[in-house]
Design a protein around this motif. Structure first.
Motif, short mmCIF file in Angstrom:
data_model
loop_
_atom_site.label_atom_id
_atom_site.label_comp_id
_atom_site.label_asym_id
_atom_site.label_seq_id
_atom_site.Cartn_x
_atom_site.Cartn_y
_atom_site.Cartn_z
N GLU A 1 0.94 -1.36 -0.10
CA GLU A 1 0.14 -0.06 0.05
C GLU A 1 0.86 1.22 0.04
O GLU A 1 1.89 1.36 0.82
N VAL B 1 -0.78 0.06 -9.09
CA VAL B 1 -2.03 -0.63 -9.10
C VAL B 1 -2.27 -1.68 -9.86
O VAL B 1 -2.88 -2.81 -9.44
N ARG C 1 -2.88 -1.13 -3.53
CA ARG C 1 -4.16 -0.11 -3.14
C ARG C 1 -4.12 1.17 -4.37
O ARG C 1 -3.42 1.81 -4.41
N ASP D 1 -13.73 -0.54 -0.62
CA ASP D 1 -12.52 -0.89 0.15
C ASP D 1 -12.91 -2.38 0.42
O ASP D 1 -11.83 -3.15 0.38
N LEU E 1 -11.48 -4.28 -2.34
CA LEU E 1 -9.92 -4.62 -2.32
C LEU E 1 -9.67 -5.36 -1.43
O LEU E 1 -8.45 -6.16 -1.59
N ARG E 2 -10.09 -5.23 -0.25
CA ARG E 2 -9.49 -6.18 0.97
C ARG E 2 -10.11 -7.43 0.94
O ARG E 2 -9.21 -8.47 1.11
N PRO F 1 -11.83 -9.34 -2.06
CA PRO F 1 -12.56 -9.67 -3.30
C PRO F 1 -13.44 -11.11 -3.38
O PRO F 1 -13.27 -11.86 -2.60
N PRO G 1 -13.36 -5.85 -7.16
CA PRO G 1 -12.50 -4.60 -7.55
C PRO G 1 -12.13 -4.30 -8.89
O PRO G 1 -12.19 -3.15 -9.53
N ARG H 1 -6.04 -4.95 -12.29
CA ARG H 1 -5.08 -5.35 -11.29
C ARG H 1 -4.81 -6.78 -11.86
O ARG H 1 -5.62 -7.71 -12.09
N GLY I 1 -10.11 -10.71 -7.64
CA GLY I 1 -9.64 -9.67 -7.53
C GLY I 1 -8.73 -9.19 -8.47
O GLY I 1 -8.33 -8.26 -8.56
#
Length: 381
Positions: A7, A199, A204, A224, A227-228, A230, A236, A242, A337
């Motif tokens: 991050e 990214v 992130r 959020d 992303l944390r 998926p 995401p 990604r 994700g």
């Protein structure tokens, strides 16, 4: 693109992509010299999903500072999962091409650096909606030296240079500088979500999130969560491009970009911006094979910079109204994700076999987020 996920704040400078390992080049040359390699059809895939967010204002006595009764992002039940398979060229063809065109070998060891990637003029910026798919281009095998060979994207702009903003003008009582701000913030969102190397490598998307209004209910919370953690319900990829750095790495530093941005007066007293862009990502597996595949992602994003006098919003931040996504050559029914491109030598895997009609992922004239669910095929990558 580094092999780590980290991050970083929006102000950090993204690190440079790591160098291609020596094993990649050596394996590529060994593969090129072999003439007994079994060819296999490509079985790439794509997903299309639609998430719509709309706003609804509520009336208050004149002169009061009011806030819109923002509707939460909906339409998630209308998610379409598609496996796009592409017709592959036999690897024997690639061997023959290297035999007659040594410049296709990474590094151009014979000094004949006149590859296709540098010999083609760039297209002018897109100023209107296309009416047809790009014309067919000569079949060519992508390599580490020329990752866009055989692709219409060869003539597209590189990265953020392809996101050309229209000339800002006042919209009635909305001054020109407000229009400029809305356009600039939307470009930051697109760049931060789709072109930031960190990214794209799985980090992130702080810079992209930073332009969105935290006062828009549930939107940042949902992003959020996606992303944390998926999942099929919280993906995401609906807004961010990604790849898993443990599986693939970029084939070079360039992502090709083409599309357009328009603006008009919004429903909420502000500037509404409509963006429609396609991004082409060339990647190689981290196993050292040197094989190049491309994933094509098209995004439609609608934002608005509402009137901060009439609505309870964060000045200068964007409201996310709607976003659509369609990806060609990414494994179907994988909800971790990340985009998962398939490579020419890979046999079909998974339970979702191609069954739908063939679609050209470069066709920017077609609508996205529509059509039958399930797996289909793409005509090219």
């Amino acid at each position: 693109m580094s092999d780590r996920r980290s991050e970083q704040s929006s102000g950090d400078e993204p690190s440079s992509p790591s160098a291609i390992p020596d094993e990649v080049w050596e394996q590529f040359i060994r593969d090129s010299e072999r003439d007994i390699r079994t060819s296999a059809p490509k079985e790439p895939s794509a997903r299309a999903r639609q998430v719509a967010g709309q706003l609804k204002g509520r009336q208050e006595p004149e002169g009061w500072r009011t806030g819109p009764a923002w509707r939460e992002m909906d339409g998630r039940a209308d998610r379409r999962r598609k496996l796009w398979a592409v017709l592959g060229l036999p690897v024997a063809v690639a061997v023959a091409l290297v035999a007659v065109r040594p410049s296709l070998i990474p590094g151009d060891p014979f000094g004949s650096a006149s590859g296709v990637d540098t010999a083609t003029s760039q297209l002018p910026a897109e100023t209107a909606a296309p009416t047809a798919a790009p014309s067919a281009v000569a079949a060519d095998t992508p390599t580490l030296a020329h990752p866009f060979a055989g692709s219409p994207a060869l003539r597209w702009a590189d990265g953020a240079a392809g996101i050309v903003l229209p000339k800002a003008t006042a919209l009635g009582s909305i001054p020109k500088d407000r229009v400029e701000l809305a356009l600039g913030q939307t470009k930051k969102l697109l760049v931060g979500a789709n072109l930031d190397p960190e990214v794209v490598a799985g980090a992130r998307p702080d810079a992209a999130l930073a332009v969105l209004d935290p006062r828009q209910p549930r939107v940042l919370d949902e992003l959020d969560t996606a992303l944390r953690h998926p999942s099929k319900a919280h993906d995401p990829l609906s807004l961010f491009s990604r790849f898993d750095p443990e599986d693939v790495m970029p084939a070079g530093k360039v992502v090709k970009t083409r599309g357009r941005i328009t603006f008009a007066k919004g429903r909420f007293g502000g500037v509404a911006v409509h963006a429609d862009f396609t991004f082409v990502y060339p990647v190689v597996p981290v196993d050292g094979s040197g094989e190049v595949a491309r994933t094509i992602v098209r995004r439609i994003v609608d934002t608005e910079l509402p009137d901060p006098v009439r609505y309870r919003v964060t000045p200068g931040r964007l409201t996310l109204v709607r976003y659509l996504e369609d990806a060609g050559n990414s494994a179907c029914d994988v909800d971790d994700g990340f985009l998962h491109p398939q490579f020419p030598s890979q046999a079909p895997t998974g339970s979702a076999a191609p069954s739908g009609p063939s679609v050209d992922p470069y066709d920017r004239s077609r609508k996205i987020g529509e059509g039958p669910e399930g797996c289909g095929t793409v005509s090219r990558t």
